[in-house]
Design a protein around this motif. Structure first.
Motif, PDB file in Angstrom:
ATOM      1  N   ASN A  35     -96.620   7.594 -29.200  1.00  0.00           N
ATOM      2  CA  ASN A  35     -96.530   9.042 -29.282  1.00  0.00           C
ATOM      3  C   ASN A  35     -95.373   9.402 -30.202  1.00  0.00           C
ATOM      4  OD1 ASN A  35     -98.608   9.796 -27.332  1.00  0.00           O
ATOM      5  ND2 ASN A  35     -97.265   8.828 -25.838  1.00  0.00           N
ATOM      6  N   TYR A  36     -95.450  10.602 -30.744  1.00  0.00           N
ATOM      7  CA  TYR A  36     -94.431  11.087 -31.670  1.00  0.00           C
ATOM      8  C   TYR A  36     -93.843  12.391 -31.148  1.00  0.00           C
ATOM      9  CZ  TYR A  36     -96.802   7.743 -34.648  1.00  0.00           C
ATOM     10  OH  TYR A  36     -97.361   6.591 -35.154  1.00  0.00           O
ATOM     11  N   TRP A  37     -92.572  12.594 -31.477  1.00  0.00           N
ATOM     12  CA  TRP A  37     -91.818  13.713 -30.939  1.00  0.00           C
ATOM     13  C   TRP A  37     -90.886  14.272 -31.998  1.00  0.00           C
ATOM     14  CZ3 TRP A  37     -93.789  14.713 -26.293  1.00  0.00           C
ATOM     15  CH2 TRP A  37     -94.431  13.664 -25.623  1.00  0.00           C
ATOM     16  N   LEU A  38     -90.276  15.406 -31.692  1.00  0.00           N
ATOM     17  CA  LEU A  38     -89.218  15.972 -32.525  1.00  0.00           C
ATOM     18  C   LEU A  38     -88.100  16.407 -31.586  1.00  0.00           C
ATOM     19  CD1 LEU A  38     -89.418  18.156 -35.618  1.00  0.00           C
ATOM     20  CD2 LEU A  38     -88.059  18.991 -33.705  1.00  0.00           C
ATOM     21  N   PHE A  39     -86.893  15.963 -31.902  1.00  0.00           N
ATOM     22  CA  PHE A  39     -85.691  16.287 -31.127  1.00  0.00           C
ATOM     23  C   PHE A  39     -84.804  17.179 -31.989  1.00  0.00           C
ATOM     24  CE2 PHE A  39     -87.232  12.239 -29.623  1.00  0.00           C
ATOM     25  CZ  PHE A  39     -87.020  12.242 -28.258  1.00  0.00           C
ATOM     26  N   LYS A  40     -84.429  18.330 -31.454  1.00  0.00           N
ATOM     27  CA  LYS A  40     -83.597  19.264 -32.202  1.00  0.00           C
ATOM     28  C   LYS A  40     -82.168  19.254 -31.683  1.00  0.00           C
ATOM     29  CE  LYS A  40     -85.204  23.340 -32.933  1.00  0.00           C
ATOM     30  NZ  LYS A  40     -85.820  24.660 -32.757  1.00  0.00           N
ATOM     31  N   SER A  41     -81.219  19.273 -32.607  1.00  0.00           N
ATOM     32  CA  SER A  41     -79.813  19.370 -32.232  1.00  0.00           C
ATOM     33  C   SER A  41     -79.040  20.060 -33.348  1.00  0.00           C
ATOM     34  CB  SER A  41     -79.227  17.971 -32.005  1.00  0.00           C
ATOM     35  OG  SER A  41     -77.878  18.061 -31.619  1.00  0.00           O
ATOM     36  N   GLU A  42     -78.080  20.864 -32.940  1.00  0.00           N
ATOM     37  CA  GLU A  42     -77.183  21.464 -33.926  1.00  0.00           C
ATOM     38  C   GLU A  42     -76.226  20.378 -34.398  1.00  0.00           C
ATOM     39  OE1 GLU A  42     -75.313  25.085 -32.642  1.00  0.00           O
ATOM     40  OE2 GLU A  42     -77.112  25.670 -31.520  1.00  0.00           O
ATOM     41  N   PRO A  43     -76.118  20.161 -35.710  1.00  0.00           N
ATOM     42  CA  PRO A  43     -75.269  19.073 -36.192  1.00  0.00           C
ATOM     43  C   PRO A  43     -73.798  19.216 -35.825  1.00  0.00           C
ATOM     44  CG  PRO A  43     -76.137  20.365 -38.020  1.00  0.00           C
ATOM     45  CD  PRO A  43     -76.801  20.859 -36.779  1.00  0.00           C
ATOM     46  N   SER A  44     -73.328  20.436 -35.592  1.00  0.00           N
ATOM     47  CA  SER A  44     -71.933  20.605 -35.188  1.00  0.00           C
ATOM     48  C   SER A  44     -71.717  20.170 -33.738  1.00  0.00           C
ATOM     49  CB  SER A  44     -71.489  22.054 -35.382  1.00  0.00           C
ATOM     50  OG  SER A  44     -72.285  22.916 -34.585  1.00  0.00           O
ATOM     51  N   ASP A  61     -91.670   5.023 -28.369  1.00  0.00           N
ATOM     52  CA  ASP A  61     -92.130   6.237 -29.041  1.00  0.00           C
ATOM     53  C   ASP A  61     -91.110   6.604 -30.115  1.00  0.00           C
ATOM     54  OD1 ASP A  61     -94.348   6.452 -27.401  1.00  0.00           O
ATOM     55  OD2 ASP A  61     -93.659   8.260 -26.348  1.00  0.00           O
ATOM     56  N   LEU A  62     -91.600   7.184 -31.199  1.00  0.00           N
ATOM     57  CA  LEU A  62     -90.729   7.585 -32.303  1.00  0.00           C
ATOM     58  C   LEU A  62     -90.617   9.101 -32.364  1.00  0.00           C
ATOM     59  CD1 LEU A  62     -91.996   5.160 -35.093  1.00  0.00           C
ATOM     60  CD2 LEU A  62     -89.949   4.920 -33.653  1.00  0.00           C
ATOM     61  N   GLY A  63     -89.521   9.565 -32.931  1.00  0.00           N
ATOM     62  CA  GLY A  63     -89.323  10.995 -33.068  1.00  0.00           C
ATOM     63  C   GLY A  63     -88.539  11.336 -34.320  1.00  0.00           C
ATOM     64  N   PHE A  64     -88.693  12.559 -34.738  1.00  0.00           N
ATOM     65  CA  PHE A  64     -87.871  13.089 -35.823  1.00  0.00           C
ATOM     66  C   PHE A  64     -86.592  13.649 -35.218  1.00  0.00           C
ATOM     67  CE2 PHE A  64     -92.149  13.947 -37.803  1.00  0.00           C
ATOM     68  CZ  PHE A  64     -92.033  12.981 -38.792  1.00  0.00           C
ATOM     69  N   PHE A  65     -85.482  13.468 -35.899  1.00  0.00           N
ATOM     70  CA  PHE A  65     -84.220  14.113 -35.539  1.00  0.00           C
ATOM     71  C   PHE A  65     -84.081  15.299 -36.481  1.00  0.00           C
ATOM     72  CE2 PHE A  65     -80.088  13.431 -33.354  1.00  0.00           C
ATOM     73  CZ  PHE A  65     -79.402  14.497 -33.893  1.00  0.00           C
ATOM     74  N   TYR A  66     -84.092  16.489 -35.899  1.00  0.00           N
ATOM     75  CA  TYR A  66     -84.081  17.736 -36.661  1.00  0.00           C
ATOM     76  C   TYR A  66     -82.760  18.450 -36.446  1.00  0.00           C
ATOM     77  CZ  TYR A  66     -85.471  22.475 -38.044  1.00  0.00           C
ATOM     78  OH  TYR A  66     -85.545  23.711 -38.638  1.00  0.00           O
TER      79      TYR A  66
END
Length: 141
Positions: free
Chosen positions: A2-11, A47-52
């Motif tokens: 499965n594929y995912w996207l993880f969001k985080s503010e870079p600061s 599972d793999l994900g994008f780091f956004y």
């Protein structure tokens, strides 16, 4: 897979910070949204994900791998909140921006486009391939 996207503010927590955690990775903590939590409950090891990077950058900067199944989030005493462990796999050579993703008609139904506030979201295999292509990566696996 499965594929995912993880969001985080870079600061707050950037992809560089995740890379510094090494192979052990770290827990993806602090999520206080039931839908995002349920997405993490559905994840499997590998599972793999994008780091956004959200708010600053607004782009897909890295690939992560789920390395620990859903477990209690140690940043709270509330038993409702869980998280997974993730580790950095690689940088995205040409990080696709949110504007580029929104402009790509192949990604018109991507959760990032239609519900951009969700911090942990699913990505379809076709979306995975297209974002990888945009970022200069050969889709894996």
């Amino acid at each position: 897979m499965n594929y995912w996207l993880f969001k985080s503010e870079p600061s707050t927590f950037s992809f560089e910070m995740l890379k510094a955690k090494g192979k052990a990775g770290t827990q993806w903590d602090g999520v206080r949204n039931y839908q995002a939590r349920n997405n993490m409950r559905a994840m499997q090891i590998g599972d793999l994900g994008f780091f956004y990077h959200s708010n600053e950058g607004l782009d897909v900067v890295g690939i992560v791998e789920v390395c620990g199944l859903a477990h209690h989030d140690s940043t709270t005493d509330d038993p409702r909140w869980e998280c997974v462990d993730v580790r950095a796999v690689r940088d995205v050579p040409n990080p696709p921006t949110l504007d580029q993703i929104k402009a790509n008609e192949k990604l018109a139904k991507m959760v990032l486009v239609v519900n951009s506030r969700l911090s942990v979201q699913p990505v379809t295999p076709d979306e995975w391939k297209e974002v990888c292509r945009m970022g200069g990566l050969v889709p894996t696996p």
